[in-house]
Design a protein around this motif. Structure first.
Motif, mmCIF file in Angstrom:
data_model
loop_
_atom_site.group_PDB
_atom_site.id
_atom_site.type_symbol
_atom_site.label_atom_id
_atom_site.label_comp_id
_atom_site.label_asym_id
_atom_site.label_seq_id
_atom_site.Cartn_x
_atom_site.Cartn_y
_atom_site.Cartn_z
ATOM 1 N N UNK A 1 0.697 -1.179 0.051
ATOM 2 C CA UNK A 1 0.125 -0.032 0.057
ATOM 3 C C UNK A 1 0.922 1.271 0.014
ATOM 4 N N UNK A 2 1.996 1.377 -0.187
ATOM 5 C CA UNK A 2 2.930 2.465 -0.165
ATOM 6 C C UNK A 2 3.589 2.629 -1.477
ATOM 7 N N UNK A 3 4.019 3.739 -1.750
ATOM 8 C CA UNK A 3 4.995 4.089 -2.959
ATOM 9 C C UNK A 3 5.937 3.417 -2.816
ATOM 10 N N UNK A 4 6.733 2.992 -4.087
ATOM 11 C CA UNK A 4 7.879 2.422 -4.309
ATOM 12 C C UNK A 4 9.018 3.045 -3.552
ATOM 13 N N UNK A 5 9.643 2.380 -2.954
ATOM 14 C CA UNK A 5 11.108 2.959 -2.117
ATOM 15 C C UNK A 5 12.060 3.279 -3.138
ATOM 16 N N UNK A 6 12.986 4.085 -2.593
ATOM 17 C CA UNK A 6 14.152 4.618 -3.415
ATOM 18 C C UNK A 6 15.149 3.421 -3.719
ATOM 19 N N UNK A 7 15.207 3.155 -4.817
ATOM 20 C CA UNK A 7 16.383 2.093 -5.175
ATOM 21 C C UNK A 7 17.720 2.231 -4.565
ATOM 22 N N UNK A 8 18.247 3.627 -4.632
ATOM 23 C CA UNK A 8 19.382 3.672 -4.359
ATOM 24 C C UNK A 8 19.750 3.505 -2.940
#
Length: 70
Positions: free
Chosen positions: A9-16
């Motif tokens: 239910x959350x936005x995608x996290x920062x890949x870096x």
């Protein structure tokens, strides 16, 4: 299950940011010659699918109403 529901239910996290948290990201033969910053970027691009994490979590919960991860 609660953690997967939160991720789904959350936005995608920062890949870096995720790549920077890996304990030992170097795998291929020449990775040891890359700077930490470049190794983080390589790991993010080649080994982490951060943008697909909410979809992966939703699929793990059995919510197959969304498109599959490419």
């Amino acid at each position: 299950m609660e953690a997967l529901q939160d991720i789904a239910g959350s936005p995608a996290p920062d890949g870096q940011e995720l790549a920077a948290r890996l304990a030992q990201p170097a795998l291929p033969k020449f990775d040891t010659f890359l700077s930490d910053h470049l190794m983080t970027l390589v790991t993010m691009v080649e080994r982490i699918s951060a943008k697909d994490l909410p979809l992966i979590a939703a699929n793990a919960l059995g919510n197959h109403t969304t498109h599959e991860v490419a």
